[in-house]
Each structure stands twice: as C-alpha cells, then as structure tokens.
Enzyme design. Structure first.
Site, PDB file in Angstrom:
ATOM      1  N   TYR A  35      -0.329  -1.000  -9.770  1.00  0.00           N
ATOM      2  CA  TYR A  35      -1.456  -1.040  -8.829  1.00  0.00           C
ATOM      3  C   TYR A  35      -2.519  -2.049  -9.287  1.00  0.00           C
ATOM      4  O   TYR A  35      -2.851  -2.998  -8.395  1.00  0.00           O
ATOM      5  CB  TYR A  35      -2.083   0.171  -8.747  1.00  0.00           C
TER       6      TYR A  35
ATOM      7  N   GLU B  40      -2.268   3.142   2.353  1.00  0.00           N
ATOM      8  CA  GLU B  40      -1.058   3.735   2.940  1.00  0.00           C
ATOM      9  C   GLU B  40      -0.653   2.795   4.069  1.00  0.00           C
ATOM     10  O   GLU B  40       0.557   2.413   4.259  1.00  0.00           O
ATOM     11  CB  GLU B  40      -0.992   5.011   3.227  1.00  0.00           C
TER      12      GLU B  40
END
Ligand code: BES
Ligand code: ZN
Length: 590
Positions: free
Chosen positions: A372, A285
C-alpha cells in the site's frame, strides 16, 4: 503465454474458464453449502484440466450426460487440492456438483447474536487472495477472468446479495431465490456474496448502501460522499465501467476495512464512527474499480500493482475532496504505519520489498501495509519527477491499454519504460520494487497540522503538559499522529492524562483505540484493561486488531491473560483472524 502463478494449480497451457452458471443453496442450520457450477471454456479441451479446490467435496462431474472422471491431489496447507478432470475430446462445457463444509475458508457464518440486529443469522464471503477455491472449483488465479450468472437459495426472510447485477428474486417453498449476473469478466478473487437481514438506502442514481436495519441510517450518512468520490475517480482514471457502485456494511469481525468486490464494496461497520473520519476507505475501494478490478495484478507477487495504485488514487480523490492539508497529514500517518510493518518484518526483511518470490508463502502471512504505502510513495515520487500533468496522461493510457487484463510488475515496468522513460532518470524504481527497506529518495512530508502535533507531543513527552485547549480544532488524524509520536512506553500517570485529555472513553475510531490501548498496555496503565478487552472481544479489521493483541501478548502484566481472552473471543472472530492470532500466540510462547 503468461508466467505461472505460485498460488494456483492452473496450467496456462490448458483452456481457461470463460463463464460459469452457479446454483448455491445455503443451509444455515448446518452451515453447509450445496453448489452446482456449469463451466464454459474459452476453447475445447481434449484432455486434462486442473482446477484449484480447498476442502470441497466433489459429488459429481459431467459433460452433457457423460460422467467426467476426476481425481483430487494431495492437500497442500496453503494451496489446497488440485482437481484433475479428464475430458472426452472436444469438451468445452462441463458441470460439477459439490458440497462445502461449515469451515469453508472463504465464508464466515454468524448466528443472530453476532449481528447488529440480533434477530437473524448472517453469512458472507471473502475470496481475496486465494479463498475462492473453497467456494467452487476454479482456476483461482487473478490471471484468468470469467463472467457468471448465479442463483442463491436462502432461508426466508433473509436477503441474498452478490457483487454482481441483481436479476430478480422469487420463492421456492421456504426459500428465497436471488438471481444475479456478472457481465464484466472478473478474476475469481472478486467473486462475492452475502446473506442476511439486509435493507438499503439509495444515496445517488448509481450508489446504494446495504446494511442491517439498525445500521442503515448511520451508514447512509457516513458514506454520503460516495457519488462525489466516484466522479473524481472518473476524472483521474476514465469512465466507470461497472454500471453501479453499491456498498454493503459487514459486521466488525470482517477481517478487513473494506473489500473491492465489483459493483458492491464490502465495508466494515467499525467505520461508522459518526464523524466521517474514515471515508477514505470508500475512496480506496472504489478506486479499485480501475486499479485491481479492471487492471489486475497477474499474481499475488504483483499485489502492490493493485494496492499501491489504488492507494495513490485514494490520495488523489481525498486531495480533491478534503484538500492538500488532509492528504499531507494522511501521508505522514501512513508512513508511520509502514514503518510499523518494517518493524514487524525485521526477521523477514524480504517482505518489505514491493515484489518478492512467494513460492510456498501464504499470502495471509505476508499481508501488510508495504504494498500500500511503499507503493504509494513510489508512485508519488514518479509523479513528482515527471509532473502531475504528464503523469495523469500516463495513468489514462495505462488504464485504457490494460482494461480487463492482468499484468506482472515486469510488464508494468516495460510499459513505464516505454511511455514514461524520464521517470527512471530521477527515481530508483527498481530499488523501490526489488530491494527491502525504504530508499533514501523516499518522499518526506511536511504539513502545518503535523507540526502542531509534533510540538504538542514533544512538550507532553518532556514534561507531561497537555490540555484540551491545545487539541481544540484537531482532526481525527492529528490525534492518530500524536499517538504515533509517543515513545514505546509512558509512565502510567501520563497514560491516565492522555486517556482524559483525548477523551478516549468516547472515541469511536478503531485505529485510535488500537493505538492508545496498545500504548497503555505496554505502559502498564491498568485502568485501560476492561476497555481493551471489550475492544478485542468485539473484533475489528486485522491490522489494528493484531497490533493490540500483540501488545497484550507481550506486556508482562497482560501476557498471562492473552490465551484466555482469545478463547473467549474466538467464536466471534473470522477464521482468518483466528489463524493469525493462534500464530501470534505460538510465536510468543503462549
Ligand atoms: N483488497 C483489500 C483487502 C484485502 C487485501 C483482502 C488482501 C484480502 C487480501 C482492500 O482494498 C483494502 O486494501 N482494504 C484495506 C482498507 C483500505 C482503506 C486501506 C484494509 O482492509 O485494511
Ligand atoms: Zn485495497
């Protein structure tokens, strides 16, 4: 002019929103929201302006004292409604007054019983990908950036928090008023707020953790390495441009592991396992502060630019912090997760492309690990082909040249061709991006820790041999890999043995629980049911939760329980999770 975004009604020929001043009042009793937004455009408009909305009730639009005529278009199930405003000549500022229903798609409202503390209600937003339009009318495309100021009116004694800089608080009768400022321009999907019984703990000069009081100690311990990670990321990407990096712990029903809201990452409390097994979440993040929040995908068709790059940085941060072995193992784990999605997308192989056309496609429906990990493996391959030093220099330039801008995959490829042409000689980059499946030149990972897992798994499958001694010193990821090595089903007795040897009743890690319970359910190991049921009732991030729910909906002995279980769990689920499980139940004919 930028290409248009298939998920927004914005017209690129019209002016863009540059700044918004918000006022929100949250009514926890009725779960309704009253909002007022004052917009500034980047240039005057002489005519129409199209904004995105979803189920927003518009009460009034005006510029100065002059009412602005408006109309709402037909409701599209994915896009919502187009709001068309008709401005007098030269309009650069206007105001909209609106009301949100309790079902506003970006918000989850929870009563006290659904929180860790159990004494106060909780509410938070999740705007990515296209839900900001259910909170306020906007050009809901990552191609438009704006700054904002906001005031949140919340019932005392709740705390209002935003992914922005706090600018003080006051009270108005029985309401607390919390003010914020977002001086760096952001795309709408990075707008974030939360209201609840929140306390905090500083873990460094620029990192603070917010959580409900019962979680704060555990959270401060679990994520104590955050500052270190931030410094490693700065070494890779350049200076951190968002001033503070704070974390907010959200309830387990948050449908994601984490969300990179600027200055304030939202993180799921399921990661508070007490062993720091999932700290890579924070590495991920915070890396979005550069790849995503600074250099932003132009539309959701280019989502892999956000997630692929960020996952690459997550691996680089973890390599520095935890060593080569850790990331080699993680790469094998994630390659397996990627192939799980390839399996799921067998009927729709285009969703295994890094980029595919999304006209008429709901981003919620195609969310997977593909952007991803296929993205990660492509970038790793490019790194290998040009060498790390060269690649690092490229990364620095890439961030610097695109900071606070958005770009398409094609613009990225042009930039790469221009600045790192040799990458195209050795890697089939276009095939990686525009073709389904996993290209033949995909990296293969080896690691000693994985070999130990392979040996133990093969022996266990062959003759059921597995002892606690064999697992001594194994990392949490080795257990995950062991479970990933298991066949579709095992004899129930073998499941019982795994249950004992892996000490599953004490396992706190959600991904491990999800993998083991899914295997046990497919295998007809009935003793697992109360725990699987409890886990599903407690909710958790969507990909691991869906794996388990799918197993329940498919196994002959649990199939008939799936619908009733869902009915019981539903109230505690996030609306997006509800929607996803309802879709699954229909697909499975339940
Ligand atoms: N930005 C994503 C979460 C997201 C993606 C929200 C798409 C809405 C739409 C976030 O950065 C993320 O990738 N979260 C991961 C965890 C991470 C450690 C891989 C998740 O939630 O699974
Ligand atoms: Zn991400």
């Amino acid at each position: 002019m930028t290409a248009s975004d298939p998920h927004s009604y914005r017209d690129p020929a019209q002016p863009s929103i540059r700044h918004i001043e918000f006022d929100f009042t949250f009514d926890f009793r009725n779960r309704t929201t009253h909002g007022r937004a004052r917009y500034s455009l980047d240039r005057p408009s002489d005519g129409r302006l199209f904004l995105d909305t979803h189920a927003i009730q518009i009460r009034r639009a005006q510029t100065g004292e002059t009412p602005v005529p408006w109309s709402l278009g037909e409701a599209d199930p994915i896009l919502g409604q187009r709001l068309a405003l008709q401005f007098p000549p030269g309009t650069a500022e206007f105001e909209i007054d609106f009301q949100l229903p309790p079902t506003a798609r970006a918000l989850q409202w929870m009563d006290a019983s659904q929180t860790a503390g159990g004494r106060h209600p909780f509410m938070y937003s999740q705007c990515q990908a296209i839900h900001a339009r259910s909170l306020f009318p906007c050009q809901d495309t990552p191609a438009v950036r704006f700054t904002y100021r906001a005031r949140l009116h919340v019932p005392k004694p709740l705390v209002g928090l935003m992914a922005a800089a706090p600018e003080g608080q006051s009270t108005q009768g029985d309401l607390g008023v919390f003010s914020f400022h977002m001086p760096q321009p952001i795309p709408s999907y990075l707008f974030g707020l939360a209201v609840g019984d929140l306390t905090w703990r500083d873990i460094s000069a620029r990192c603070r953790i917010y959580a409900e009081p019962p979680l704060i100690e555990a959270a401060a311990w679990e994520f104590a390495e955050t500052e270190q990670m931030l410094q490693i990321a700065e070494g890779l990407y350049g200076p951190y441009l968002w001033d503070r990096y704070d974390l907010l712990m959200l309830p387990r029903s948050f449908p994601y592991g984490g969300m990179e809201n600027p200055r304030l990452t939202f993180a799921n409390a399921i990661f508070l396992t007490g062993d720091r097994a999932d700290t890579s979440l924070v590495a991920h993040e915070l890396a979005h502060s550069w790849t995503g929040n600074l250099v932003t995908n132009a539309s959701w068709e280019d989502f892999w630019l956000n997630e692929g790059w960020t996952t690459y940085a997550e691996f680089r941060i973890c390599e520095r912090l935890y060593g080569r072995e850790y990331v080699e193992l993680a790469a094998v784990r994630d390659r397996n997760l990627l192939f799980e999605d390839y399996e799921r997308f067998r009927p729709t192989p285009q969703y295994t492309q890094l980029k595919f056309p999304m006209q008429g496609v709901d981003p919620e429906e195609t969310f997977s690990r593909v952007p991803y990990y296929k993205g990660l493996f492509l970038l790793m391959l490019i790194e290998q082909s040009v060498g790390r030093e060269t690649f690092d220099a490229f990364i620095h330039g890439y961030i610097l040249d695109h900071a606070f801008r958005s770009l398409t995959t094609e613009q990225f490829l042009d930039y790469l061709r221009h600045n790192l042409p040799q990458a195209f000689d050795r890697v089939a980059i276009e095939e990686w991006i525009y073709q389904p499946g996993y290209p033949a030149d995909g990296p293969v990972f080896r690691s000693r820790a994985f070999e130990a897992v392979e040996v133990a798994a093969a022996a266990f499958i062959a003759d059921g041999r597995l002892t606690q001694a064999q697992l001594a010193g194994w990392s949490p990821d080795q257990i995950v890999l062991f479970l990933q090595q298991m066949p579709e089903t095992l004899p129930p007795a073998a499941c019982r043995q795994l249950d004992r040897v892996l000490d599953m009743p004490h396992c706190q890690r959600f991904v491990t629980q999800s993998l083991f319970y899914s295997l046990a359910i497919r295998s007809g190991y009935r003793a697992v049911w109360p725990r699987a049921e409890a886990l599903l009732l407690a909710s958790g991030s969507r990909l691991s939760l869906m794996r388990l729910f799918r197993a329940v909906a498919q196994a002959p002995w649990t199939r008939s329980k799936a619908r009733a279980l869902y009915e019981r769990a539903r109230r505690g689920y996030h609306p997006l999770t509800q929607q996803e499980i309802e879709r699954l139940l229909v697909e499975e004919g339940l």
